[in-house]
Design a protein around this motif. Structure first.
Motif, PDB file in Angstrom:
ATOM      1  N   GLY A 213       8.584  -8.182  -5.397  1.00 26.43           N
ATOM      2  CA  GLY A 213       9.628  -7.173  -5.316  1.00 26.43           C
ATOM      3  C   GLY A 213       9.288  -5.974  -4.466  1.00 26.43           C
ATOM      4  O   GLY A 213      10.090  -5.036  -4.362  1.00 26.43           O
ATOM      5  N   VAL A 214       8.112  -5.977  -3.835  1.00 29.62           N
ATOM      6  CA  VAL A 214       7.675  -4.848  -3.010  1.00 29.62           C
ATOM      7  C   VAL A 214       7.540  -5.331  -1.568  1.00 29.62           C
ATOM      8  O   VAL A 214       7.012  -6.420  -1.313  1.00 29.62           O
ATOM      9  CB  VAL A 214       6.321  -4.292  -3.498  1.00 29.62           C
ATOM     10  N   CYS A 215       7.990  -4.519  -0.625  1.00 28.18           N
ATOM     11  CA  CYS A 215       7.873  -4.894   0.783  1.00 28.18           C
ATOM     12  C   CYS A 215       6.400  -4.994   1.163  1.00 28.18           C
ATOM     13  O   CYS A 215       5.631  -4.057   0.977  1.00 28.18           O
ATOM     14  CB  CYS A 215       8.571  -3.859   1.658  1.00 28.18           C
ATOM     15  N   SER A 216       6.011  -6.139   1.712  1.00 27.76           N
ATOM     16  CA  SER A 216       4.634  -6.365   2.124  1.00 27.76           C
ATOM     17  C   SER A 216       4.473  -6.297   3.640  1.00 27.76           C
ATOM     18  O   SER A 216       3.524  -5.706   4.139  1.00 27.76           O
ATOM     19  CB  SER A 216       4.153  -7.734   1.619  1.00 27.76           C
ATOM     20  N   GLU A 217       5.417  -6.896   4.378  1.00 25.58           N
ATOM     21  CA  GLU A 217       5.336  -6.922   5.834  1.00 25.58           C
ATOM     22  C   GLU A 217       6.717  -6.730   6.447  1.00 25.58           C
ATOM     23  O   GLU A 217       7.735  -7.052   5.820  1.00 25.58           O
ATOM     24  CB  GLU A 217       4.771  -8.260   6.326  1.00 25.58           C
ATOM     25  N   VAL A 218       6.732  -6.236   7.672  1.00 25.72           N
ATOM     26  CA  VAL A 218       7.962  -6.109   8.455  1.00 25.72           C
ATOM     27  C   VAL A 218       7.674  -6.611   9.860  1.00 25.72           C
ATOM     28  O   VAL A 218       6.646  -6.260  10.453  1.00 25.72           O
ATOM     29  CB  VAL A 218       8.460  -4.651   8.507  1.00 25.72           C
ATOM     30  N   ILE A 219       8.582  -7.438  10.389  1.00 23.40           N
ATOM     31  CA  ILE A 219       8.480  -7.911  11.766  1.00 23.40           C
ATOM     32  C   ILE A 219       9.672  -7.372  12.538  1.00 23.40           C
ATOM     33  O   ILE A 219      10.828  -7.587  12.156  1.00 23.40           O
ATOM     34  CB  ILE A 219       8.473  -9.450  11.840  1.00 23.40           C
ATOM     35  N   ALA A 220       9.383  -6.649  13.626  1.00 24.84           N
ATOM     36  CA  ALA A 220      10.442  -6.041  14.429  1.00 24.84           C
ATOM     37  C   ALA A 220      10.327  -6.507  15.878  1.00 24.84           C
ATOM     38  O   ALA A 220       9.249  -6.399  16.469  1.00 24.84           O
ATOM     39  CB  ALA A 220      10.332  -4.513  14.366  1.00 24.84           C
ATOM     40  N   PRO A 221      11.432  -7.020  16.436  1.00 23.04           N
ATOM     41  CA  PRO A 221      12.688  -7.343  15.766  1.00 23.04           C
ATOM     42  C   PRO A 221      12.544  -8.614  14.931  1.00 23.04           C
ATOM     43  O   PRO A 221      11.548  -9.334  15.068  1.00 23.04           O
ATOM     44  CB  PRO A 221      13.649  -7.559  16.935  1.00 23.04           C
ATOM     45  N   VAL A 310       4.539  -5.341  14.244  1.00 26.97           N
ATOM     46  CA  VAL A 310       4.372  -5.838  12.867  1.00 26.97           C
ATOM     47  C   VAL A 310       3.787  -4.712  12.028  1.00 26.97           C
ATOM     48  O   VAL A 310       2.819  -4.059  12.431  1.00 26.97           O
ATOM     49  CB  VAL A 310       3.457  -7.072  12.832  1.00 26.97           C
ATOM     50  N   MET A 311       4.413  -4.467  10.878  1.00 21.58           N
ATOM     51  CA  MET A 311       3.922  -3.490   9.911  1.00 21.58           C
ATOM     52  C   MET A 311       3.469  -4.230   8.666  1.00 21.58           C
ATOM     53  O   MET A 311       4.202  -5.072   8.140  1.00 21.58           O
ATOM     54  CB  MET A 311       5.028  -2.488   9.542  1.00 21.58           C
ATOM     55  N   VAL A 312       2.264  -3.939   8.205  1.00 23.58           N
ATOM     56  CA  VAL A 312       1.769  -4.491   6.948  1.00 23.58           C
ATOM     57  C   VAL A 312       1.439  -3.336   6.020  1.00 23.58           C
ATOM     58  O   VAL A 312       0.649  -2.451   6.375  1.00 23.58           O
ATOM     59  CB  VAL A 312       0.517  -5.369   7.163  1.00 23.58           C
ATOM     60  N   ASN A 313       2.051  -3.330   4.851  1.00 23.05           N
ATOM     61  CA  ASN A 313       1.735  -2.313   3.855  1.00 23.05           C
ATOM     62  C   ASN A 313       0.330  -2.530   3.301  1.00 23.05           C
ATOM     63  O   ASN A 313      -0.114  -3.673   3.160  1.00 23.05           O
ATOM     64  CB  ASN A 313       2.730  -2.351   2.693  1.00 23.05           C
ATOM     65  N   VAL A 314      -0.336  -1.447   2.980  1.00 19.52           N
ATOM     66  CA  VAL A 314      -1.607  -1.526   2.265  1.00 19.52           C
ATOM     67  C   VAL A 314      -1.291  -1.280   0.796  1.00 19.52           C
ATOM     68  O   VAL A 314      -1.052  -0.142   0.375  1.00 19.52           O
ATOM     69  CB  VAL A 314      -2.631  -0.503   2.793  1.00 19.52           C
ATOM     70  N   LEU A 315      -1.237  -2.363   0.032  1.00 21.74           N
ATOM     71  CA  LEU A 315      -0.950  -2.284  -1.399  1.00 21.74           C
ATOM     72  C   LEU A 315      -2.260  -2.366  -2.171  1.00 21.74           C
ATOM     73  O   LEU A 315      -3.069  -3.257  -1.944  1.00 21.74           O
ATOM     74  CB  LEU A 315      -0.026  -3.423  -1.831  1.00 21.74           C
TER      75      LEU A 315
END
Length: 381
Positions: A213-221, A310-315
């Motif tokens: 349920g938590v955003c882990s990665e984002v790929i743009a576009p 690419v964005m990767v959250n540090v959880l």
């Protein structure tokens, strides 16, 4: 004297507005909930955002008010407007982000695509909906949920009995939101910014990857999004921003369904986790754009520096260590990675920072961002 922007809420979003404010020559001030929060570098006051007197006193020190979160009560927001304070986004727009039932009602009225949904006030009403939708559904508390909290996938009304009990004990009563369990290929997010004079500017639609349920990665576009998908996502977000009178950044979380539709999942009226990639991947970051928008300045270009970011959250982060202790290793092994930290102590599941990597090669960007996040102790990498 420079323009003074006041931010209510001292979290990482307020923290990341600070560099953009410096670049724009804007004096940024933060009303933080407590000492030592992420935005402590710009916090000029600590106080309760639910107390009208506290917020009004803070507002007297700035020219415009904006937000790090959407939790400021409507009574406080209206008190600001009644006092002549410039508030962006305003109370009417924020009300839709604060209440998921109101959000579904307004989006349905606008004819925008949403999952099938219903307002349910007891177990019997919920069971009727579940029976009509294959025996399963997604139940949400209308207020206060985030990062998967306040959301349950259920097969029977008894699975939210505690929520119905809480409603029955609340003097104001209330209802829950139930939605169909959508069959989707992937989750997307479309960010736009709108200024009070009406200009709306989008970023590219992005793909988001969730973990618990938590955003882990984002790929743009978002891969394979050029053309109709990008056009429809941009039109949906621009319509919402315009029709609801949103000012500042608006994030629209979307489902791309298995039958090729786009359905609106959630809204956020502020900078958003799915837009952190813009700090290093876009000509204008979401934080600079948000400040431009709330000050009614011309909006910046949102083209990308390279083909992919690419964005990767540090959880979580390194147990018993500071993220700062890991910087040297990341810089040495992955010099193209850009690390952003939130000044938070690591603990399981907590967002303590993120890594951005921009590249003309998607595989390279994904690998480098994940590897850098892993070096920082990210449990999701």
């Amino acid at each position: 004297m420079s323009i003074r922007v006041g931010v209510i809420g001292g979290g990482q979003l307020a923290r990341m507005m600070i560099p953009a404010a410096v670049d724009l020559g804007v004096d940024i001030r933060v009303l933080a909930e407590q000492e030592g929060m992420s935005a402590k570098l710009a916090a000029v006051e600590v106080g309760d955002y639910r107390d009208a007197a506290t917020v009004l006193a803070f507002a007297k020190t700035v020219d415009v008010i904006t937000f790090d979160h959407e939790h400021v009560p409507q009574a406080v927001l209206h008190a600001l407007v009644d006092a002549g304070v410039h508030v962006h986004p305003g109370p009417d727009a924020l009300a839709v982000a604060q209440d998921k039932l109101l959000m579904r009602e307004r989006l349905t009225e606008l004819g925008l695509p949403v999952p099938d949904w219903a307002r349910v006030s007891d177990a019997a009403e919920l069971q009727v909906f579940l029976d009509a939708h294959g025996g399963r559904g997604v139940v949400k508390t209308p207020r206060g949920g985030y990062d998967g909290k306040g959301v349950r996938v259920v097969s029977g009304a008894d699975e939210v009995a505690d929520w119905f009990t809480a409603l029955s004990e609340d003097a104001n009563g209330g209802s829950l939101l139930v939605e169909e369990l959508v069959s989707f290929r992937r989750e997307l997010a479309q960010l736009v910014a709108r200024r009070p004079s009406g200009e709306v500017v989008p970023w590219p639609v992005v793909e988001t990857v969730q973990r618990d349920g938590v955003c882990s990665e984002v790929i743009a576009p978002a891969p394979h999004s050029a053309g109709r998908l990008a056009d429809v996502a941009g039109e949906i977000a621009s319509t919402i921003a315009t029709e609801l009178g949103v000012t500042g950044v608006l994030a629209v979380e979307l489902f791309e369904t298995t039958d090729d539709r786009l359905l609106i999942n959630e809204l956020a009226m502020r900078p958003h986790n799915s837009g952190h990639w813009t700090q290093n991947g876009s000509v204008t970051s979401q934080f600079e754009q948000h400040l431009r928008a709330v000050l009614d300045l011309p909006l910046g270009w949102t083209g990308s520096h390279q083909d992919w970011t690419v964005m990767v959250n540090v959880l979580g982060g390194p147990v018993g260590e500071s993220l700062d202790d890991r910087f040297g290793a990341v810089m040495a092994e992955h010099p193209s990675a850009k690390v952003h930290t939130y000044g938070k102590e690591p603990r399981p599941g907590r967002k303590v920072g993120h890594v951005n990597v921009a590249s003309d090669d998607l595989d390279d960007a994904v690998y480098t961002a994940r590897a850098a996040a892993a070096l920082l102790g990210a449990e999701n990498a």
